[in-house]
Scaffold this active site. Structure first.
Site, PDB file in Angstrom:
ATOM      1  N   ARG A   9     -44.450  25.317  -6.088  1.00  0.00           N
ATOM      2  CA  ARG A   9     -43.390  24.378  -5.700  1.00  0.00           C
ATOM      3  C   ARG A   9     -42.694  24.783  -4.401  1.00  0.00           C
ATOM      4  O   ARG A   9     -41.885  24.036  -3.873  1.00  0.00           O
ATOM      5  CB  ARG A   9     -42.360  24.269  -6.825  1.00  0.00           C
ATOM      6  CG  ARG A   9     -42.982  23.704  -8.115  1.00  0.00           C
ATOM      7  CD  ARG A   9     -41.961  23.477  -9.184  1.00  0.00           C
ATOM      8  NE  ARG A   9     -41.095  22.376  -8.777  1.00  0.00           N
ATOM      9  CZ  ARG A   9     -39.835  22.242  -9.167  1.00  0.00           C
ATOM     10  NH1 ARG A   9     -39.288  23.122  -9.963  1.00  0.00           N
ATOM     11  NH2 ARG A   9     -39.123  21.229  -8.756  1.00  0.00           N
ATOM     12  N   CYS A  10     -43.026  25.960  -3.884  1.00  0.00           N
ATOM     13  CA  CYS A  10     -42.367  26.494  -2.692  1.00  0.00           C
ATOM     14  C   CYS A  10     -43.201  26.209  -1.443  1.00  0.00           C
ATOM     15  O   CYS A  10     -44.369  26.599  -1.357  1.00  0.00           O
ATOM     16  CB  CYS A  10     -42.169  27.998  -2.858  1.00  0.00           C
ATOM     17  SG  CYS A  10     -41.587  28.847  -1.382  1.00  0.00           S
TER      18      CYS A  10
END
Length: 116
Positions: A9-10
């Site tokens: 998600r980063c």
């Protein structure tokens, strides 16, 4: 083999993998949020990074601010907090042998591989 502590998600973490792909580097992904490192693994990683445990903490994370900010904590206590709350571990991290870096910028990744 290169290992990468990765959070899908980063954006910085995804950029790190893209850099490694473009450089034709083979690597193993460690999804540290799903398989959190234990105390010994995290201690060894901190040693490879050559950092103090507090320097590996994502200090803007809500859990840190709400529960730990401004507390006097030993290095051991900080490591235990990261083991219990792996979201607090800075990312991405590239590990090769006995060296590691927090790989948030492409120039740091390039320099890391030049120094190996």
């Amino acid at each position: 083999m290169i290992e990468v502590y990765h959070n899908p998600r980063c954006g910085k973490s995804r950029n790190c993998l893209a850099f490694l792909d473009n450089a034709n580097q083979k690597y193993k992904i460690i999804k540290y949020l799903e398989e959190a490192p234990n105390y010994e693994e995290l201690s060894a990683l901190i040693e490879k990074l050559n950092l103090k445990p507090i320097e590996l903490i994502r200090q803007k994370e809500k859990i840190w601010i709400d529960h730990f900010k401004n507390q006097q904590m030993t290095d051991e206590a900080i490591i235990k907090v990261m083991v219990e709350n792996p979201i607090l571990i800075e990312r991405p991290i590239i590990i090769k042998g006995n060296k590691a870096i927090i790989a948030r910028e492409a120039d740091k990744i390039e320099a890391f591989f030049q120094d190996l």
